[in-house]
Write a protein that holds these residues in place. Structure first.
Motif, mmCIF file in Angstrom:
data_model
loop_
_atom_site.group_PDB
_atom_site.id
_atom_site.type_symbol
_atom_site.label_atom_id
_atom_site.label_comp_id
_atom_site.label_asym_id
_atom_site.label_seq_id
_atom_site.Cartn_x
_atom_site.Cartn_y
_atom_site.Cartn_z
ATOM 1 N N PRO A 1 0.815 -1.230 0.000
ATOM 2 C CA PRO A 1 0.000 0.000 0.000
ATOM 3 C C PRO A 1 0.841 1.269 0.000
ATOM 4 O O PRO A 1 0.527 2.233 -0.707
ATOM 5 N N ASP A 2 1.916 1.271 0.795
ATOM 6 C CA ASP A 2 2.763 2.463 0.854
ATOM 7 C C ASP A 2 3.450 2.717 -0.482
ATOM 8 O O ASP A 2 3.558 3.869 -0.930
ATOM 9 N N VAL A 3 3.951 1.651 -1.103
ATOM 10 C CA VAL A 3 4.658 1.814 -2.373
ATOM 11 C C VAL A 3 3.683 2.231 -3.476
ATOM 12 O O VAL A 3 4.027 3.040 -4.345
ATOM 13 N N ALA A 4 2.472 1.708 -3.438
ATOM 14 C CA ALA A 4 1.466 2.139 -4.410
ATOM 15 C C ALA A 4 1.169 3.626 -4.233
ATOM 16 O O ALA A 4 1.046 4.367 -5.226
ATOM 17 N N GLN A 5 1.077 4.076 -2.977
ATOM 18 C CA GLN A 5 0.836 5.493 -2.729
ATOM 19 C C GLN A 5 2.020 6.332 -3.215
ATOM 20 O O GLN A 5 1.833 7.400 -3.829
ATOM 21 N N GLU A 6 3.237 5.852 -2.956
ATOM 22 C CA GLU A 6 4.425 6.561 -3.441
ATOM 23 C C GLU A 6 4.421 6.643 -4.966
ATOM 24 O O GLU A 6 4.812 7.664 -5.554
ATOM 25 N N SER A 7 3.981 5.551 -5.597
ATOM 26 C CA SER A 7 3.932 5.524 -7.055
ATOM 27 C C SER A 7 2.948 6.563 -7.586
ATOM 28 O O SER A 7 3.226 7.263 -8.564
ATOM 29 N N LEU A 8 1.779 6.667 -6.941
ATOM 30 C CA LEU A 8 0.795 7.655 -7.388
ATOM 31 C C LEU A 8 1.305 9.077 -7.185
ATOM 32 O O LEU A 8 1.056 9.962 -8.021
ATOM 33 N N LEU A 9 2.025 9.313 -6.099
ATOM 34 C CA LEU A 9 2.626 10.629 -5.906
ATOM 35 C C LEU A 9 3.664 10.910 -6.988
ATOM 36 O O LEU A 9 3.777 12.045 -7.481
ATOM 37 N N ALA A 10 4.414 9.871 -7.359
ATOM 38 C CA ALA A 10 5.385 10.037 -8.438
ATOM 39 C C ALA A 10 4.691 10.309 -9.772
ATOM 40 O O ALA A 10 5.175 11.098 -10.591
ATOM 41 N N VAL A 11 3.558 9.655 -9.992
ATOM 42 C CA VAL A 11 2.764 9.923 -11.201
ATOM 43 C C VAL A 11 2.328 11.387 -11.214
ATOM 44 O O VAL A 11 2.465 12.085 -12.228
ATOM 45 N N THR B 1 9.293 2.917 -9.269
ATOM 46 C CA THR B 1 9.112 3.187 -7.842
ATOM 47 C C THR B 1 9.197 1.905 -7.024
ATOM 48 O O THR B 1 9.834 1.867 -5.962
ATOM 49 N N ALA B 2 8.565 0.842 -7.518
ATOM 50 C CA ALA B 2 8.583 -0.424 -6.782
ATOM 51 C C ALA B 2 9.977 -1.032 -6.754
ATOM 52 O O ALA B 2 10.391 -1.600 -5.733
ATOM 53 N N LEU B 3 10.709 -0.926 -7.854
ATOM 54 C CA LEU B 3 12.084 -1.439 -7.861
ATOM 55 C C LEU B 3 12.939 -0.689 -6.849
ATOM 56 O O LEU B 3 13.739 -1.291 -6.116
ATOM 57 N N ALA B 4 12.791 0.628 -6.801
ATOM 58 C CA ALA B 4 13.549 1.412 -5.824
ATOM 59 C C ALA B 4 13.160 1.044 -4.400
ATOM 60 O O ALA B 4 14.013 0.956 -3.506
ATOM 61 N N ALA B 5 11.865 0.794 -4.179
ATOM 62 C CA ALA B 5 11.414 0.425 -2.834
ATOM 63 C C ALA B 5 11.978 -0.917 -2.408
ATOM 64 O O ALA B 5 12.363 -1.108 -1.251
ATOM 65 N N ARG B 6 12.026 -1.865 -3.316
ATOM 66 C CA ARG B 6 12.586 -3.186 -2.982
ATOM 67 C C ARG B 6 14.030 -3.050 -2.536
ATOM 68 O O ARG B 6 14.467 -3.704 -1.584
ATOM 69 N N ARG B 7 14.770 -2.212 -3.205
ATOM 70 C CA ARG B 7 16.184 -2.053 -2.848
ATOM 71 C C ARG B 7 16.352 -1.327 -1.523
ATOM 72 O O ARG B 7 17.310 -1.569 -0.794
ATOM 73 N N ALA C 1 17.512 -4.004 -14.259
ATOM 74 C CA ALA C 1 16.294 -4.391 -13.547
ATOM 75 C C ALA C 1 15.079 -3.707 -14.158
ATOM 76 O O ALA C 1 14.032 -4.337 -14.375
ATOM 77 N N GLU C 2 15.201 -2.421 -14.449
ATOM 78 C CA GLU C 2 14.072 -1.700 -15.035
ATOM 79 C C GLU C 2 13.738 -2.258 -16.419
ATOM 80 O O GLU C 2 12.565 -2.496 -16.741
ATOM 81 N N THR C 3 14.754 -2.495 -17.224
ATOM 82 C CA THR C 3 14.538 -3.025 -18.566
ATOM 83 C C THR C 3 13.856 -4.387 -18.509
ATOM 84 O O THR C 3 12.886 -4.648 -19.227
ATOM 85 N N PHE C 4 14.348 -5.263 -17.639
ATOM 86 C CA PHE C 4 13.793 -6.612 -17.544
ATOM 87 C C PHE C 4 12.366 -6.577 -17.020
ATOM 88 O O PHE C 4 11.498 -7.322 -17.485
#
Length: 203
Positions: free
Chosen positions: A58-68, A92-98, A147-150
Motif C-alpha cells: 500500500p505504501d509503495v502504491a501510494q508513493e507511485s501515485l505521488l510520483a505519477v 518506484t517499486a524497484l527502488a522500494a525493494r532495494r 532491472a528496469e529493462t527486464f
C-alpha cells in the motif's frame, strides 16, 4: 494488451489525456480523476514487483501515485496515461525493494518454499511461488538499468522497441540488458532446472 496500451504504436483517444492540461494548471478535481483512474493499474504493477503479500505494497502504491502526480508535466503522449503510470510504478517499486530490505525477506521465503516443494509436481502453487521469488530476487540483484529493462519486458510485456522508447536506450542496448538479465537468472536457478521454464523464449 494492445501495442498502444503497452506504450508503443498509434494511440486512439485517451480520455485521461484530455484532463491533463487542466490538471497541470491546478485543477484538483481533474488531477484526482487521473490518479483515481490510474490507481488500479499502479497497484497491480506494485503487487507484481513487491509480492502481493508484502506489507509495503500500500505504501509503495501510494508513493507511485505521488510520483505519477509529479511526472504529469513530463508526459509527452507517447503512450496512454495509464501505461505511463505503470512505467512509473515499475521504477518506484524497484527502488522500494532495494531500499526496504525486501531482498532478505524474499530469500528467506524462497528457502522455506524450496524445502516444502513436492518432487513430482511441475506446476503446483509452490513451484509458481518459487519462480516468482526467483524473478523478484533477480530484480534485487541486477544493476538498476537492467532491472528496469527486464521488468518492463516481463511485467508490462513491452516489445524491445517499446522498452527502448520508455527508457531512452537504443534497441540494441535493451536487447543486451534483457539477455544479461536472463543469463543471471539462469545462473541463479541453475541448480533447479524446473525453474528454467520462466526463461524460455527469445528476447
Amino acid at each position: 494488451m494492445s501495442a498502444a496500451e503497452r506504450g508503443g504504436g498509434p494511440l486512439g483517444r485517451d480520455p485521461l489525456a484530455e484532463l491533463l492540461v487542466d490538471a497541470n494548471a491546478g485543477d484538483r478535481e481533474k488531477l484526482g480523476r487521473i490518479l483515481a483512474a490510474t490507481a488500479p493499474a499502479v497497484l497491480a504493477v506494485v503487487r507484481v514487483i513487491m509480492g502481493s503479500d508484502n506489507p509495503d505494497v500500500p505504501d509503495v502504491a501510494q508513493e507511485s501515485l505521488l510520483a505519477v502526480k509529479d511526472a504529469l508535466r513530463s508526459f509527452r503522449g507517447e503512450s496512454s496515461l495509464t501505461q505511463y503510470a505503470r512505467q512509473i510504478a515499475v521504477r518506484t517499486a524497484l527502488a522500494a525493494r532495494r531500499g526496504r530490505g525486501a531482498r532478505d525477506r524474499l530469500l528467506e521465503r524462497y528457502r522455506r518454499e524450496s524445502e516444502l516443494a513436492p518432487a513430482d509436481e511441475e506446476d503446483d502453487p509452490v513451484m509458481r511461488a518459487r519462480r516468482t521469488a526467483a524473478f523478484r530476487g533477480l530484480l534485487d540483484d541486477l544493476p538498476e538499468e537492467q532491472a528496469e529493462t527486464f521488468a518492463l519486458r516481463v511485467v508490462l510485456d513491452y516489445s524491445l522497441d517499446q522498452v527502448a522508447a520508455a527508457t531512452g536506450a537504443p534497441v540494441n542496448t535493451v536487447r543486451s540488458r534483457v539477455r544479461l538479465a536472463r543469463e543471471k537468472l539462469k545462473q541463479r536457478i541453475e541448480r533447479d532446472p524446473e525453474l528454467w521454464d520462466m526463461l524460455r523464449g527469445e528476447a
